[in-house]
Design a protein around this motif. Structure first.
Motif, PDB file in Angstrom:
ATOM      1  N   GLU A   1      42.383  22.064  32.963  1.00 42.17           N
ATOM      2  CA  GLU A   1      41.894  22.820  31.822  1.00 42.17           C
ATOM      3  C   GLU A   1      42.947  23.836  31.378  1.00 42.17           C
ATOM      4  O   GLU A   1      43.529  24.543  32.203  1.00 42.17           O
TER       5      GLU A   1
ATOM      6  N   ILE B   1      41.243  26.697  25.971  1.00 43.32           N
ATOM      7  CA  ILE B   1      41.739  26.042  24.769  1.00 43.32           C
ATOM      8  C   ILE B   1      41.443  24.565  24.974  1.00 43.32           C
ATOM      9  O   ILE B   1      41.805  23.999  25.997  1.00 43.32           O
ATOM     10  N   THR B   2      40.750  23.988  24.033  1.00 45.55           N
ATOM     11  CA  THR B   2      40.485  22.554  24.155  1.00 45.55           C
ATOM     12  C   THR B   2      41.270  21.832  23.077  1.00 45.55           C
ATOM     13  O   THR B   2      40.886  21.854  21.919  1.00 45.55           O
ATOM     14  N   PRO B   3      42.395  21.243  23.434  1.00 44.48           N
ATOM     15  CA  PRO B   3      43.109  20.486  22.415  1.00 44.48           C
ATOM     16  C   PRO B   3      42.250  19.290  22.036  1.00 44.48           C
ATOM     17  O   PRO B   3      41.665  18.646  22.901  1.00 44.48           O
TER      18      PRO B   3
ATOM     19  N   MET C   1      43.854  30.404  27.888  1.00 44.35           N
ATOM     20  CA  MET C   1      44.666  31.424  27.246  1.00 44.35           C
ATOM     21  C   MET C   1      44.221  32.745  27.847  1.00 44.35           C
ATOM     22  O   MET C   1      43.015  33.018  27.897  1.00 44.35           O
TER      23      MET C   1
END
Lengths: 179, 167
Positions: free
Chosen positions: A92, A174-176, A95
């Motif tokens: 995961e 942060i989920t790309p 940030m």
């Protein structure tokens, strides 16, 4: 193919990138990954180069002398074989924002907590902002959590630090999204 | 009917402005089925645009209902012919990637909600109001129909966290 890491830093002014890349182009160097930014009043360049014809640092000889003469500091190192490929880091992405009144010892305690937990820092920026009377330190970290460590656990660790260091810290994932 | 290969940049078809569908025929229906099959086969994918499988016509499919981010607000499987964004509102930043541009992601600013007008697979005219992740996905897919990749929309460098402002 041989890979080299090139670091260049010097007082910022327009034209540095043009001058550096002109030199590299004439040498037949490919620029693979690179990251360049202004830090303080300096322009800092970090580049991974490849060049089929260059085998050794010595092959570059005095190529960079004109850049040095222009006030740039140039540092070149040959990479070990395989050093050009990024390891697959699964996990995961999060940030972390750390900010507060400037004081010695903000970066290290945070980095130590992360390092102790095998949290991989992939990007780290710090900046001194605020006024001369009230300097504020801001640190932004992007990191990959190892398997088995969730963001809640990291949050509680950092909340403890927050009290110890008297700084503000927040974490978010942060989920790309692949579309 | 068939799972197609996703074209990868620099395939020229990904930079083409696609042509509108004039009439719904078996060919368009088959294209929609191929897009759905390809999207489903890609597992993690939430949308595919026709140019990504090599057909430069204005057709996209999207379905964010199976993804964590879109689970709570979605219209299920959407099959869109000649989609047009007729209204948009708000602003949201997310880190996008694309099956046609592997191994790269970038921060992209998009509208938070959009109203999209389109023809459905059965030929009915529809207008939907999409929010959140579904809105992002639709803007991304519709961009493909104009030859735009998320690379054309990157709003800031990943590492550019401290905006330089004029004093």
């Amino acid at each position: 193919m041989n890979y080299f890491a090139l670091t260049i830093i010097g007082r910022d002014h327009p034209g540095i990138v043009a001058k550096v890349t002109e030199t590299l182009f004439h040498l037949g160097c490919n620029i693979a990954d690179s990251s360049c930014t202004i830090l303080g009043g300096q322009f800092a360049m970090i580049l991974i180069l490849s060049n089929p014809g260059m085998h050794d640092q010595k092959d570059f000889e005095t190529t960079f002398a004109p850049l040095e003469a222009d006030g740039l500091s140039v540092f070149l190192r040959k990479l070990q074989p395989g050093g050009e490929t990024a390891p697959e880091i699964e996990g995961e992405i999060c940030m972390i924002s750390v900010y507060g009144s400037d004081k010695p010892g903000i970066v290290y305690p945070v980095a130590k907590e992360l390092g102790d937990r095998q949290i991989n820092i992939t990007d780290l920026n710090t900046k001194l902002v605020g006024s001369a009377q009230n300097p504020v330190y801001v640190m932004m970290i992007e990191a990959v959590l190892p398997a088995g460590l969730d963001i809640e656990e990291l949050s509680s660790v950092l909340n403890r630090l927050k009290k110890d260091l008297q700084v503000d810290i927040s974490v978010r994932t942060i989920t790309p999204v692949e579309l | 009917m068939a799972v197609k290969d996703i074209l990868l940049y620099p395939h020229p078809m990904l930079k083409v402005v696609c042509t509108p569908v004039e009439q719904l025929d078996d060919e368009v229906d088959a294209l929609i089925q191929d897009l759905i099959d390809t999207m489903v086969a890609a597992g993690h994918s939430v949308g595919v645009a026709a140019p990504q499988i090599g057909i430069t016509r204005r057709v996209v499919v999207a379905d964010v209902s199976h993804s964590k981010l879109g689970r709570n607000a979605n219209h299920g499987l959407l099959t869109m012919i000649n989609p047009a964004i007729i209204e948009q509102e708000g602003c949201t930043l997310s880190r996008e990637g694309c099956m046609s541009v592997p191994d790269y992601t970038g921060n992209v600013t998009r509208a938070e909600s959009v109203v999209v007008q389109f023809l459905d697979r059965d030929g009915s005219k529809r207008v939907i109001h999409a929010n959140g992740f579904e809105a992002i996905a639709l803007q991304h897919e519709i961009d493909h129909l104009d030859g735009l990749l998320f690379l054309d929309r990157v709003s800031s460098l990943k590492t550019d966290l401290f905006r330089r402002k004029k004093r």
